[in-house]
Every structure is written in C-alpha cells, then in structure tokens.
Design an enzyme around this catalytic site. Structure first.
Site, PDB file in Angstrom:
ATOM      1  N   ARG A  27       0.812  -1.220   0.000  1.00 42.36           N
ATOM      2  CA  ARG A  27       0.000   0.000   0.000  1.00 42.36           C
ATOM      3  C   ARG A  27       0.848   1.274   0.000  1.00 42.36           C
ATOM      4  NH1 ARG A  27      -3.382  -2.520   4.933  1.00 42.36           N
ATOM      5  NH2 ARG A  27      -1.455  -3.735   5.052  1.00 42.36           N
ATOM      6  N   LYS A  34       8.823  -1.092   3.205  1.00 37.84           N
ATOM      7  CA  LYS A  34       8.041  -0.162   4.039  1.00 37.84           C
ATOM      8  C   LYS A  34       8.774   0.306   5.290  1.00 37.84           C
ATOM      9  CE  LYS A  34       4.373  -1.760   6.229  1.00 37.84           C
ATOM     10  NZ  LYS A  34       2.965  -2.119   6.476  1.00 37.84           N
ATOM     11  N   ASP A 114       6.210  -1.654  11.594  1.00 40.81           N
ATOM     12  CA  ASP A 114       5.600  -0.480  10.956  1.00 40.81           C
ATOM     13  C   ASP A 114       4.787   0.373  11.928  1.00 40.81           C
ATOM     14  OD1 ASP A 114       3.411  -2.159  11.299  1.00 40.81           O
ATOM     15  OD2 ASP A 114       2.657  -1.958   9.263  1.00 40.81           O
ATOM     16  N   GLU A 166      -9.782  -9.438  11.476  1.00 36.09           N
ATOM     17  CA  GLU A 166      -9.244  -8.467  10.511  1.00 36.09           C
ATOM     18  C   GLU A 166     -10.403  -7.753   9.821  1.00 36.09           C
ATOM     19  OE1 GLU A 166      -5.767  -7.713  10.041  1.00 36.09           O
ATOM     20  OE2 GLU A 166      -6.180  -8.652  11.962  1.00 36.09           O
ATOM     21  N   ASN A 181      -6.519  -3.768  17.352  1.00 38.53           N
ATOM     22  CA  ASN A 181      -5.332  -4.541  17.696  1.00 38.53           C
ATOM     23  C   ASN A 181      -4.102  -3.774  17.209  1.00 38.53           C
ATOM     24  OD1 ASN A 181      -3.362  -6.589  17.954  1.00 38.53           O
ATOM     25  ND2 ASN A 181      -3.854  -7.373  15.905  1.00 38.53           N
ATOM     26  N   ARG A 343      28.506  24.166   1.467  1.00 38.66           N
ATOM     27  CA  ARG A 343      28.507  22.754   1.062  1.00 38.66           C
ATOM     28  C   ARG A 343      29.503  21.958   1.911  1.00 38.66           C
ATOM     29  NH1 ARG A 343      29.737  23.984  -4.948  1.00 38.66           N
ATOM     30  NH2 ARG A 343      30.199  21.755  -5.002  1.00 38.66           N
ATOM     31  N   TYR A 376      32.098  33.094  -4.255  1.00 36.51           N
ATOM     32  CA  TYR A 376      32.226  31.640  -4.229  1.00 36.51           C
ATOM     33  C   TYR A 376      33.622  31.309  -3.722  1.00 36.51           C
ATOM     34  CZ  TYR A 376      33.008  26.845  -5.413  1.00 36.51           C
ATOM     35  OH  TYR A 376      33.334  25.512  -5.309  1.00 36.51           O
ATOM     36  N   ASN A 396      38.326  27.540  -9.010  1.00 40.11           N
ATOM     37  CA  ASN A 396      39.002  26.339  -8.504  1.00 40.11           C
ATOM     38  C   ASN A 396      38.983  25.188  -9.489  1.00 40.11           C
ATOM     39  OD1 ASN A 396      36.208  26.124  -8.189  1.00 40.11           O
ATOM     40  ND2 ASN A 396      36.422  24.593  -6.570  1.00 40.11           N
TER      41      ASN A 396
END
Ligand code: UD1
Ligand code: MG
Length: 477
Positions: A27, A34, A114, A166, A181, A343, A376, A396
């Site tokens: 799903r 998952k 999960d 279920e 549950n 960076r 820069y 550079n």
C-alpha cells in the site's frame, strides 16, 4: 474486567522479542521496503528497534524478507535477523522466528516494524501485565476514533477478549468496534509454540494471521489480557497518509522535548527537526527550518527562518538565516546568510562571516574572517581576520582538475577579485578590485591586474548629438 493500564517493571532475560519486518508494504506503492521509510529522519525499523533494545531482553529477532539486505543494515548490533523468504502473513513470520528461538525463553514479545511511535514503557508494561495475571497472552489495544484498516478486538459476554478479526474478514457489526489490535503482544512461549502451527490461511487475504492465535488460545482455555493504551502508539504505517500522520506526531514529540530543554521554537508546526539532533539552551529556531540527523547546535544561536542544516556542528551564539548548510563545522559567534550555501567540508572559525549570496565548498575560513557578499569560495584555506571583498571568486576548477587557493591572515581582497587556482595570497597582502589573480601575491604586497583606465573627455555630449537627428535637436530629453 481484564484490561489494565500499562505497568512499569523490570524485565528479565527470559524474554525474547520478535519484530516483524518482512512485508513489502504494497500500500506504500514504493520501491523501498516499508519499514525503511523515514520518520523524523530515521527509518521506522530503527525507531522500533531503538525502543526494543532498551528493554534489554534476552534475544531480539528481526524477521526480514522484502529488501532484506537493506533492512538488515538498519538492524544494528545485538539483533538476530531471520529471513522469511515468502511472506505468508504475520503468523508465518512468527513461526519462522520461533525456529530461531528454540526453548530457551519463557516469553515472547511480538511487534510490527511499521508502528514507529511505540514506547519502551508500553512494551514493558505489556510484559509485566501478562506475568502478573499469569495470562497466556497480553495484547496491546486502543480505542481509535477511526479504526479503518485495523484488526478489531472482539470481546465476549464477560468483557474478556475472545478473538481478533481483521477488517477484511469482519462482519458489518464487527466493523463498528473501535477497539483495535496494535499488533503488539506478549505470549507465554510454550503456548505460542503450541498454537502457531495450527493456523490456517482460509481468510480473505489467504494469509496466516498471527491474530488467529488469540482465538486459538482462548478456545484452548488460555487467558488473554488486553492492555489498553495511547492510540498514538498504536498507529501503524501502511500507506503514505499514515506515514505523514506518524511523522507529524513524532515531530511534535521531538520539538516538545527540545522546548522542555530550553530551546525556543517559534512555530513548531513549521519546524522540522530530526530525532537525535541536539540543540543548546536559549537557542531560538525560527519557522520553516529543517535540521537533520547528525546535527548539533550550540547555545544562544538564532537559526532560521527558512534554513536547512544537515550533518553539521554549529557552535554557540551563531546566527544563521535563510541559508543551507551540509556537512559543515561552524565555531562560535559565526554569522551565516541571509542566503548562504555552505557545502560539505566547510569549517568556519570563531567570529567569521559567510554573508549574503555566498557559496562555499571545502573552505576553511579562519576566525574573524569576513566573506560578506556575493562570493564563491571553494577548495580554499583562508587565514584569520581576512576580508574578502564582494564578488570575489575562487576559480578552482579548470574543467579537469580542482585546485586550492590559499589566503593568508589579514589579507584584504578587493571586490571582484578572481583567484585563479592554484594560487596563494600571502599574509597581509592586498588585491586590487577587479583583478584576475593568476600568480601568487607575496606577503604584504598589492596584487593588481587591470588594464589602465582611459578617460575620454566630452564623450557623452558627442554621443548624444550623433544619436539625435537635426529635426529633434531641440528636444533635450
Ligand atoms: C496487522 C494486524 C492487524 C493490526 C495491524 C496494526 C495481522 C493479520 N493483522 O495488520 O490486526 O490491527 O497490524 O498495525 O497481523 N509482516 C511480515 N511477514 C509477513 C507479513 C507481514 O514480517 O508475511 C510484517 C510487516 O512487514 C509489518 C507487520 O508484519 O511490519 C504487519 O504487517 P502488515 O501487513 O502491515 O499488517 P496490517 O495489515 O497492518
Ligand atoms: Mg501494518
């Protein structure tokens, strides 16, 4: 009634824990297993295992299947991974794990990979409740306003749990039950061993449901206690909407913990801080700020608005606004932004500045050095108390190689200096504005590289006359 509030207590090493994480998570509609989807920066399975680990149980077994290699990497030390090659349901996952456990343990806790909001205290309370009531099983349940998708707890006349159904197999009447549950249980190991083999896959999904073990225990005369808890902790993630709900709750937990520790968060709803981020007292975090795992921020800083900080260490009393930092080490009293991009590999010394529209990469900037505007600075070592004029750029990269620029202490670089690397500017050296520096500038010297300026007297007036025709000559506009 046989339901109890979770109780605290000490667990012994006769407890084994099984975490089910083999499912594909259809799903989710994802290429990623998952349980590897992240909640506040951490894969769900790591959050669950983090809580489980703190129980100090005798053994922890992780059932893996889909994306097994990736999930195993998240398991960490002290977790035994077993492979459920074909995923035939939660009952089958536990059956596979039981083979690994043998007879060594008295009780087995089972939980899903999960449900990342589960807390250690709740797990501990569940185990303690089962022992205290000498029950064959304890089930963690809760009342959900919207129970859609969950297994429902069916109780008999006396209010005792008789089975779990279920949703896909439930009758319209059973679907109106709000007690769900959570898929978290503690079983008497022997009882579980006796019942797990008897499961059938004759249901809507054609799977071996672990939930059916409960009915089998009850029909065999065993006692099942239900421990009702916080609906938040029961939230399972089966789709992206649930993933977003769970993230929101976890984010609130993270932000609340920071605020309780003395951090001001102006608008927690728009502040995204990962689990494990440390922030010192009296730091203020402004809206639309993202701080990810691996980052540490000192005291009395002002962070944001609209700032993203990843994997960085920030000292005390820094101001960082409208900026982006990844993999940086920033000392105390540093100013960053507005609109700076730092960076990986940048180290900014105390009291330095990376100002407006400044980009840096692998730059070491000495204490007190200012890079205030439009620069820069890449692959550079800059000394202390230097001033880098607006528009200065380290050239550079020549298309093949990256080269370093070295700038000495107290150097003063004029605006728009192009530093063609490799190049070295000595201590106290100066460059003239607009110079393209291709050769080293020795200590204390001026480096100037410009064509000589020429002034042409009366040029403006002559140009105007040429442009304007004789009939409009009187129009001074
Ligand atoms: C399950 C419960 C449901 C409960 C809900 C709570 C069953 C039959 N249903 O439903 O009653 O309300 O959790 O969130 O147990 N897994 C395996 N191997 C498998 C199948 C699943 O390891 O063969 C793992 C999954 O990776 C997942 C967990 O077991 O971590 C639960 O499976 P999932 O498919 O999510 O079950 P739910 O439909 O959520
Ligand atoms: Mg689920």
């Amino acid at each position: 009634m046989n339901e109890e509030k979770p109780r605290k207590g000490k667990l012994n090493n006769k407890l084994a824990v099984v975490v089910m994480a083999a499912g594909k998570g259809k799903r989710m509609k994802s290429g990623l297993p998952k349980v590897m989807h992240r909640v506040c920066g951490k894969p769900m399975i790591e959050l669950v295992l983090g809580e489980v680990r703190s129980l100090k149980a005798g053994k922890v077994v992780l059932v893996v299947g889909n994306g097994a290699e990736l999930v195993k990497e998240s398991a960490g030390p002290g977790v035994k991974c077993v492979e459920q090659a074909e995923q035939k349901g939660t009952g089958h996952a536990v059956l596979v794990a039981m083979e690994e456990l043998g007879n060594e343990f008295d009780e087995v806790m089972v939980l899903p990979g999960d449900s990342p909001l589960i807390r250690r205290e709740t797990l501990e309370g569940l185990a303690v409740s089962r022992r205290r009531d000498s029950a064959a099983a304890a089930v963690f349940t809760c009342e959900m306003d919207d129970p859609t998708g969950y297994g429902r707890i069916v109780r008999g006349g006396a209010g005792t749990v008789t089975r779990i159904v279920e949703e896909s197999d439930a009758s319209p009447e059973e679907r109106t039950i709000h007690e769900i549950n959570a898929s978290t249980y503690v079983f008497d190991r022997k009882v579980l061993g006796d019942t797990i083999n008897g499961l059938s896959a004759e249901n809507e999904q054609g799977e071996y449901y672990l939930t059916d073990v409960i009915e089998n225990i009850v029909s065999g005369g065993g006692r099942v206690v239900a421990v009702r808890g916080d609906p938040e902790e029961s939230l399972g993630v089966n789709n992206r909407i649930q993933l977003s709900n769970v993230n929101e709750i976890m984010r609130e937990r993270v932000n609340n913990a920071l605020m309780m520790n003395g951090v001001t968060i102006l608008d927690p709803r728009t502040t995204y801080i990962d689990q494990g981020v440390e922030i010192g007292r009296d730091t203020v975090v402004f809206p639309m700020t993202f701080i990810s795992e691996g980052s540490t921020i000192g005291e009395k800083c002002s962070i944001g608005p609209s700032t993203k900080i990843c994997n960085s260490v920030i000292g005390n009393e820094c101001t960082i606004e409208y900026s982006w930092l990844d993999g940086c080490d920033v000392a105390d009293e540093v100013l960053v932004g507005p609109y700076a991009k730092l960076r990986p590999g940048c180290r900014l010394g105390a009291g330095s500045k990376a100002g407006t529209f400044v980009e840096m990469k692998e730059a070491r900037i000495g204490g007190g050095t200012k890079v205030p505007h439009l620069s820069y600075i890449g692959d550079a070592d800059v000394g202390r108390d230097a001033n880098i004029g607006a528009g200065t750029i380290t050239c550079n990269y020549d298309g093949e190689r990256k080269s370093r620029t070295l700038i000495g202490n107290r150097a003063f670089l004029g605006s728009d200096t192009m530093l063609v690397a490799p190049v070295k500017i000595g201590d106290d050296a100066v460059t003239a504005a607009g110079s393209s520096i291709t050769r080293d500038v020795p200590e204390g010297s001026l480096g100037i590289e410009r064509a000589e300026q020429k002034n042409v007297p009366g040029w403006r007036k002559r140009k105007k006359k040429k442009r304007v025709g004789p009939e409009t000559r009187n129009n001074t506009d």
